[in-house]
Enzyme design. Structure first.
Site, PDB file in Angstrom:
ATOM      1  N   LEU A 227       0.864  -1.073  -0.097  1.00  0.00           N
ATOM      2  CA  LEU A 227      -0.079   0.168  -0.440  1.00  0.00           C
ATOM      3  C   LEU A 227       0.556   1.476  -0.282  1.00  0.00           C
ATOM      4  CD1 LEU A 227      -2.529  -0.812   2.956  1.00  0.00           C
ATOM      5  CD2 LEU A 227      -3.078  -0.378   0.464  1.00  0.00           C
ATOM      6  N   ASP A 228       0.474   2.601  -0.858  1.00  0.00           N
ATOM      7  CA  ASP A 228       1.846   3.218  -0.703  1.00  0.00           C
ATOM      8  C   ASP A 228       1.462   4.168   0.442  1.00  0.00           C
ATOM      9  OD1 ASP A 228      -0.098   5.434  -0.526  1.00  0.00           O
ATOM     10  OD2 ASP A 228      -0.790   4.496  -2.928  1.00  0.00           O
ATOM     11  N   LYS A 229       1.990   4.770   0.426  1.00  0.00           N
ATOM     12  CA  LYS A 229       2.335   5.594   2.140  1.00  0.00           C
ATOM     13  C   LYS A 229       1.147   6.339   2.282  1.00  0.00           C
ATOM     14  CE  LYS A 229       6.088   8.181   4.408  1.00  0.00           C
ATOM     15  NZ  LYS A 229       7.386   9.437   4.176  1.00  0.00           N
ATOM     16  N   SER A 231      -1.904   5.459   2.062  1.00  0.00           N
ATOM     17  CA  SER A 231      -3.342   5.113   1.793  1.00  0.00           C
ATOM     18  C   SER A 231      -3.560   4.046   3.443  1.00  0.00           C
ATOM     19  CB  SER A 231      -3.222   4.046   0.669  1.00  0.00           C
ATOM     20  OG  SER A 231      -3.458   4.540  -0.602  1.00  0.00           O
TER      21      SER A 231
END
Length: 370
Positions: A227-229, A231
């Site tokens: 999951l990106d930073k 999210s």
């Protein structure tokens, strides 16, 4: 009619002979004319001349073909030596992967280069590949590497994969899972899905602050997917190296659900485009990966008020953010409530919460590994 030179009884005579179209010669690699009659034909003379020019003893075309056939058989015999009971031997795994539980790849390479690692009593080269049964030691202490390196599905033939699947019962899979740790973690905003300790926002530091290491059995943990930073949502963390291959393989087709808040309400027309697919450019999160520009796979997109709920089987880098960006929308928030059959609940409901998977949740993991 065409003229050709024919050697007959030691003297050269010129005469007209009928000949068909040139035919290919396997031994000389080019077309030769019709041979005609006589004690020694041009075919034999050319074969002998070609062999002599290469320093090969004179022979007939029949003998030349026989030698080529014998050479081919010898090559086939060498290939057969790499087979055991008719099956090609496994290529094995690189020696540095024996330390994936406790060291990064670079650290493992440094251990091998320093001479502290031995395989079957000898110092290995950095590219040495381990085979089942090899004994690996670090500073004289044996390393239980085989349980960390199950055969990759990508390396299996169809027959091997089918037999492996038939031999693995649910009880066998659950028994093999007892060695590992499986955790559901509610990733908060600001945590980066990396195990690189140089990044102050790395996942392992966040798990340590949450107290996960008390239940990790001192095993090396890593995330399944990303999951990106910015999210939030469900992130599966495990020490079982089989899980990422099982869940993230292109043919796995496990569903992931995301709730997204765009900066403004998405129009009906754009909603249809999101469902049918949008052309975006993404780059895989691995060294040397090239950008991919392609249309996304059709997916389910539903409204939740002004928010959108995406259900994806595809998993490209920052896919949803790029899909919305391609249509002129900014993503204000992105949350993943479910992942491949698992959901956030109870202790994992709040950001930063975590829990060991148990009961039915472990049954879901077992299905991944079957």
């Amino acid at each position: 009619m065409a003229l050709t030179h024919v050697l007959n009884s030691g003297s050269t005579n010129h005469r007209c002979v009928a000949r068909p179209r040139p035919r290919p010669c396997r031994c000389l690699g080019r077309a030769l004319p019709f041979t005609g009659s006589g004690s020694r034909s041009p075919l034999l003379l050319l074969a002998a001349a070609s062999s002599s020019s290469r320093g090969v003893r004179n022979s007939s075309p029949q003998q030349h073909v026989q030698r080529r056939s014998q050479k081919h058989n010898n090559v086939g015999h060498l290939h057969d030596n790499n087979k055991v009971n008719g099956k090609i031997e496994e290529a094995g795994v690189r020696v540095n992967k024996a330390f994936r539980q406790t060291h990064s790849r670079r650290e493992a390479d440094a251990l091998v280069a320093s001479g502290r690692v031995h395989v079957n009593g000898t110092k290995p080269e950095p590219g040495t590949r381990l085979q089942p049964g090899d004994v690996v030691t670090l500073d004289g202490k044996r390393v239980a590497w085989e349980r960390l390196e199950p055969t990759s599905k990508k390396r299996q033939t169809k027959e091997t994969a089918a037999s492996s699947k038939a031999a693995s019962t649910p009880a066998d899979v659950r028994q093999s899972m007892k060695k590992f740790v499986y955790i559901a973690y509610h990733k908060p905003k600001g945590v980066t899905c990396t195990t690189d300790q140089k990044d102050a926002t790395n996942l392992l530091a966040a798990l340590q602050r949450a107290g996960v290491e008390k239940k990790s059995k001192n095993q090396r943990l890593f995330p399944v997917g990303r999951l990106d930073k910015l999210s939030t949502g469900l992130l599966v963390v495990t020490s079982d190296g089989r899980v990422p291959n099982a869940v993230l393989a292109p043919d796995a087709k496990y569903q992931k659900q995301y709730v997204v808040k765009p900066h403004e309400r998405v129009t009906d027309e754009h909603l249809r485009e999101l469902r049918s697919g949008v052309i975006i450019t993404t780059t895989a999160q691995r060294k040397g990966a090239k950008p991919l520009t392609a249309k996304t796979v059709p997916c389910q997109v539903d409204r939740r008020g002004d928010d959108l709920c995406f259900t994806l089987e595809e998993g490209r880098n920052r896919q949803i953010r790029r899909m919305l960006e391609a249509l002129g929308y900014r993503t204000l928030a992105l949350h993943r409530p479910s992942f491949a059959g698992l959901k956030l609940h109870g202790r994992t409901a709040a950001p930063g919460g975590w829990a060991l998977l148990e009961g039915d949740e472990l049954d879901v993991v077992a299905k991944w590994l079957k």
